[in-house]
Design an enzyme around this catalytic site. Structure first.
Site, PDB file in Angstrom:
ATOM      1  N   ARG A 284       5.825  -9.978   8.416  1.00 38.27           N
ATOM      2  CA  ARG A 284       4.439  -9.751   7.999  1.00 38.27           C
ATOM      3  C   ARG A 284       3.880  -8.475   8.619  1.00 38.27           C
ATOM      4  O   ARG A 284       3.190  -7.705   7.972  1.00 38.27           O
ATOM      5  CB  ARG A 284       3.613 -10.961   8.444  1.00 38.27           C
ATOM      6  CG  ARG A 284       2.180 -10.997   7.949  1.00 38.27           C
ATOM      7  CD  ARG A 284       1.503 -12.284   8.426  1.00 38.27           C
ATOM      8  NE  ARG A 284       2.205 -13.461   7.953  1.00 38.27           N
ATOM      9  CZ  ARG A 284       2.648 -14.432   8.727  1.00 38.27           C
ATOM     10  NH1 ARG A 284       2.477 -14.365  10.048  1.00 38.27           N
ATOM     11  NH2 ARG A 284       3.281 -15.476   8.215  1.00 38.27           N
TER      12      ARG A 284
ATOM     13  N   THR B 117     -18.408  22.397  -4.196  1.00 42.88           N
ATOM     14  CA  THR B 117     -19.465  22.093  -5.170  1.00 42.88           C
ATOM     15  C   THR B 117     -20.789  22.520  -4.554  1.00 42.88           C
ATOM     16  O   THR B 117     -20.953  22.478  -3.325  1.00 42.88           O
ATOM     17  CB  THR B 117     -19.552  20.586  -5.488  1.00 42.88           C
ATOM     18  OG1 THR B 117     -19.834  19.861  -4.290  1.00 42.88           O
ATOM     19  CG2 THR B 117     -18.272  20.073  -6.120  1.00 42.88           C
TER      20      THR B 117
ATOM     21  N   GLU C 151       4.318 -10.964   0.346  1.00 45.62           N
ATOM     22  CA  GLU C 151       4.541 -11.353   1.734  1.00 45.62           C
ATOM     23  C   GLU C 151       3.377 -12.179   2.257  1.00 45.62           C
ATOM     24  O   GLU C 151       2.955 -12.046   3.402  1.00 45.62           O
ATOM     25  CB  GLU C 151       4.742 -10.110   2.612  1.00 45.62           C
ATOM     26  CG  GLU C 151       5.947  -9.299   2.190  1.00 45.62           C
ATOM     27  CD  GLU C 151       7.112  -9.426   3.155  1.00 45.62           C
ATOM     28  OE1 GLU C 151       6.978 -10.094   4.195  1.00 45.62           O
ATOM     29  OE2 GLU C 151       8.173  -8.859   2.858  1.00 45.62           O
TER      30      GLU C 151
END
Lengths: 382, 259, 326
Positions: A243, A270, A363
């Site tokens: 895990r 921008t 998992e």
């Protein structure tokens, strides 16, 4: 764990993984994703360098790494491609039941020849009607003399079509529920083993996933891992080990997303300045960075605990759950940072979102992780 | 064949360069020192020769401070070098290629190898002076910018090519010789994980640098990063020819880049 | 102080890198009078003659032909002898493969303080101060060298070539040194000139000329290549060009291609998208030629020409050819 620095050995391992990831995996990630291509040549190189079978002890031909060192490697690989990483580490998942439940004779018999060659193994637990509810699996194992006969269908099996070895969980009696589940090692060559075709997936497309049918497959008793009924425990203890590296995998994806977004924000202009100078983007990047750092540290802490003898269930569930949620969110925000370009497949960020999504599901789905966390947590207050 | 490979720890290529507080050198804070690309090619060449010439050993050497010197030696051992020697020296001393050559020559003189391999230049200062200095110290000729190095066992000579401004040169050389390799014409191998783990425990012979050889004739005064760019100076013109003439003049006189 | 300039010859002519050292030699010598030339090998006298036309009035020659086919180590012996014979305290040489190796040998042979890739050299109290690029041109270091001897290899393309004026030097022969035979053991067996049309590689080139989408067609990309050839430069391309198949991917400069940091980078018809910029922005001098005055490339360039590249580039190529020929 007061010292957070890596040892020179750990740095070397991480550097090896990073170099492999950046030079061998990354250049092909987009193409394999687009074509759903399983890049044998890349996996073979990973094997040659010792990057597969990380958890198998050196005496059986693996790399013998603890969970922490595995996490260092997995994060670097996943930074380049989550899908390729899933296939590379799938061997660890598949072989862990043998490490946990196998006798010394079985370990020698299975692991040593397996690790000596480039090949894949698959962990077969999930079925069409049982994923989170692993205890409800229905593949039957009927005793017949000195064999078991396995019958059933597994699905969403990583490396299914390519594996030469399967660790399979079947029940000797559904009425016993999880106490009937038993673990077996099944070579692909056994008659009746039938992997299905590659699934067409949202992400992790360089990894191969399929059903695997076991049609009256005869398995010698000698290939049963542990005793009858030990299978559920073996499966759960396996997932306890694997895990945390998934937390590392998710962290790698999240880091890649953050790096893309931050780099882009410094160049794209921008309203007369780089978007990194706009607060909206700064806040976004800050939140992403927090998530990545936290994911990594939670993963490291869980890994450290497991390497130091703790079962680490609470920590590893937190790590996997947090890191996978973080990966999804960070990838999403990375796309947003890129704006219209982020939506285009020509740019690398939309793949990260598709790859991140799976880490919330496989998992141990995050819903299950949360019930586990609650259970472990509440134990302290009981 | 006894092969010696000389390597230098250099900042990895992605390093963000920063000026040290004293303004004289690169700030080493947070910099990761690695086996550079040129040295990787040299180590690879040594290992290839070891594989093709029976009975060969590869001895890797470096001059520098801890921990970077030790790390590049371990990286070289992980690739397959048989033994390693570390001449311990301060960073400023090791940064002077001539001092580094003096330090390494002191070790090699006692058991001179047949072949000494170096990268064509270091990845940081790019001086390309080490091989020449080392060769002169050992009384051995050196050839640099070498590609395609092959050992001919029948003639007991190396055959190789050099890529120079004049073009491609073909050469033959017997032992002993110092060779500086061009980068990346061979494909340096990657160390495998089990060998990386084993290299951590490998023995490294350690020598102090001779203090008598420690005064450098080359001292850093300033380390500068280029000023950030402010936007192009646009060239005014009436005809394309005028634009061309103006640009060439500017390049020569202002930018001092002489086409 | 006297400066010895070591000449490198190809086919009897002094190479450009040698010519570029003359101005520095004069400045370090405190005037043209203190500069002595040196040439070695079969064409030493021819090279000496060319030194004369560069304003150098005395040249020492070592005429052993076998020096041409031997490692530089052998020539280094002769250079050290010549430097002592000339009473020089400094040896200068063009920073070619020959020159850099020579300086490396001289550091020991002549006990010289050395530097290579030098872009500036000035006399200071007790020594010589040099500047040179490091880290692939991403930084510059200044070092102080302390003598009594100095040997410098100058960075090619960094100094002007002086105009030639008529002049014949006084040529003195260095007696053949007792060079150890071991220095002649390596032998050059063949010399193949650089094949036509094959410029320097992107990684090594001092000058790179790159073309982008503005070049419009695969055939017109030859304008870029002609400009590069006039400069002995390497050719690069933007991703748009390589994706379109106009030129091979190995020429691509940018995020997914090569990173370069030459002395001079000329971007022709390249808009300057980020992916390209990251591959070349650390070049020392950047020139951009583009028809769009608001192209982002002009933000990172040092010099810009807004115009029609189909007119500008041929004019530039012609002007460079003219300037180099004089």
């Amino acid at each position: 764990m007061p010292d957070f620095s890596l040892s020179p050995e750990q740095e070397s391992l991480r550097d090896l993984a990073r170099k492999f990831a950046r030079t061998e995996m990354a250049p092909h990630a987009a193409e394999c994703d687009k074509n759903a291509r399983f890049p044998e040549e890349i996996y073979r190189k990973a094997f040659d360098l010792g990057l597969m079978n990380l958890n198998v002890p050196a005496e059986y031909g693996g790399s013998g790494l603890g969970v922490f060192d595995q996490c260092l490697i997995v994060e670097e690989l996943a930074y380049a491609c989550g899908g390729m990483t899933t296939s590379v580490i799938a061997n660890c998942l598949a072989l862990e039941p043998i490490l946990l439940g196998g006798s010394p004779e079985q370990k020698q018999r299975f692991l040593a020849p397996f690790c000596a060659e480039y090949q894949f193994a698959s962990f077969c637990l999930t079925e069409p009607s049982s994923g989170s509810d692993a205890g409800g699996l229905r593949t039957r194992a009927r005793r017949d003399g000195d064999h078991y006969v396995l019958d059933g269908e597994k699905c969403f099996i990583t490396n299914g079509p390519h594996a030469s070895l399967y660790t399979v969980f079947a029940t000797i009696d559904p009425a016993l529920k999880h106490k009937g589940i038993t673990a077996f090692v099944v070579p692909r060559s056994t008659p009746g083993v039938a992997p299905g075709k590659d699934e067409d997936k949202m992400g992790h497309r360089a990894s191969s996933t399929s059903t695997v049918r076991f049609d009256q497959v005869r398995v010698p008793v000698a290939d049963r891992l542990g005793a009858e009924g030990d299978g559920f425990s073996i499966a759960m203890r396996t997932l306890d080990q694997t895990r945390t590296p998934i937390g590392a995998l998710a962290t790698g994806i999240a880091q890649a997303a953050l790096d893309h977004a931050a780099g882009y924000s410094l160049k794209r202009q921008t309203f007369g300045k780089p978007i990194a100078e706009h607060q909206a983007i700064q806040i976004k990047l800050a939140n992403m960075a927090q998530a990545v750092h936290a994911a990594r540290l939670l993963t490291w802490h869980a890994a450290w605990k497991i390497d130091h003898g703790s079962k680490g269930t609470l920590e590893s569930s937190i790590a996997k759950c947090f890191a996978s949620d973080a990966a999804l969110h960070v990838a999403d925000e990375a796309i947003q940072t890129f704006g219209g370009y982020g939506y285009m497949k020509e740019y690398p960020v939309e793949k990260l979102l598709r790859d991140a999504k799976l880490t919330q599901i496989y998992e141990g789905a995050n819903e299950i992780q949360r019930t586990v966390i609650a259970r472990e947590l509440l134990r302290a207050y009981a | 064949m006894e092969i010696a490979v000389c390597v230098k720890p250099v900042p990895e290529s992605e390093t963000r360069l920063r000026v040290a507080p004293d303004g004289r050198t690169l700030d080493p804070e947070g910099v990761k020192f690695v086996l550079g690309g040129y040295d990787e090619s040299a180590v690879e060449q040594a290992l290839l020769l070891k594989e093709t010439v029976p009975g060969s050993t590869v001895h890797v050497l470096t001059c520098g401070p801890s921990p970077r010197a030790e790390e590049v030696l371990r990286a070289s051992i992980a690739l397959g070098c048989d033994r390693a020697t570390w001449v311990e020296a301060t960073a400023p001393l090791a940064a002077d290629p001539v001092r580094a050559a003096v330090a390494i020559a002191a070790v090699l003189r006692s058991a001179p190898p047949g072949l000494v391999l170096c990268g064509k230049q270091a990845g940081d200062d790019e001086a390309g002076l080490f091989a020449g200095a080392l060769g002169e110290l050992l009384g051995v000729p050196d050839l640099g910018y070498v590609v395609d190095l092959r050992w001919d066992a029948t003639t007991q000579r190396f055959r190789f090519q050099r890529v120079t401004e004049a073009g491609l040169e073909r050469w033959e050389a017997p032992l002993p010789v110092v060779i500086g390799l061009q980068q990346a014409w061979n494909d340096p191998r990657t160390a495998k994980l089990p060998n990386i783990l084993k290299s951590r425990k490998a023995p490294i012979a350690k020598f102090p640098a001779d203090p008598a050889a420690s005064t450098s004739q080359s001292v850093p005064e300033k380390f500068e990063l280029p000023a950030p760019r402010n936007g192009a100076r646009m060239i005014e013109y009436k005809t394309p020819q005028e634009a061309a003439q103006t640009l060439v003049r500017i390049l020569r006189e202002e930018a001092k880049v002489f086409p | 102080m006297t400066v010895l300039v070591v000449g490198e010859t190809v086919d009897g002519h002094l190479v450009a890198a040698t010519r570029e050292t003359v101005s520095v030699a004069r400045s370090l010598a405190g005037g043209p009078g203190g500069v002595v030339g040196f040439a070695a090998g079969a064409h030493a006298r021819a090279g000496a003659g060319e030194f004369g036309r560069l304003g150098i009035s005395r040249v020492l020659v070592a005429e052993e032909g076998r020096l041409d086919r031997a490692p530089v180590a052998a020539t280094a012996h002769a250079v050290a002898l010549a430097a002592d014979a000339a009473g020089a305290d400094t040896v200068l040489v063009g920073g070619t493969t020959f020159g850099r190796d020579l300086v490396g040998r001289l550091s020991v042979r002549w006990k010289a303080a050395v530097s290579s890739g030098v872009t500036e050299a000035t006399r200071v109290e007790g020594g010589i101060r040099v500047r040179r690029p490091v880290f692939g041109g991403r930084a510059t270091e200044t070092r102080r060298l302390t003598g009594p001897h100095f040997a410098l290899a100058l960075r090619p393309h960094a100094f002007p070539i002086p105009e030639e004026t008529p002049g014949t030097p006084q040529i003195d022969t260095i007696p053949p040194a007792n060079l150890p035979e071991t220095l002649f053991a390596p032998q050059r067996t063949a010399l193949e000139g650089a094949s036509a049309g094959q410029g320097p590689s992107l990684g090594d080139a001092s000058i790179v000329v790159s073309g982008g989408r503005g070049v419009r067609t695969a055939e017109d990309f030859r304008l870029v290549e002609e400009l590069a050839a006039s400069l002995d430069a390497a050719v690069g391309a933007s991703r748009a060009v390589t994706d379109a198949g106009w030129r091979p991917a190995s020429l691509q400069v940018g995020q997914t291609g090569r990173s370069v940091s030459p002395q001079l980078y000329i971007a022709v018809g390249i808009s300057g998208a980020i992916q390209h910029l990251v591959g070349m922005v650390s070049s020392r001098v950047i020139v951009a030629i583009n028809s769009d005055s608001s192209a982002p490339i002009f933000r990172v360039a040092d010099y810009g020409i807004v115009g029609d590249l189909f007119q500008i580039v041929p004019a530039l190529t012609a002007e460079i050819r003219r300037a180099r020929a004089t």
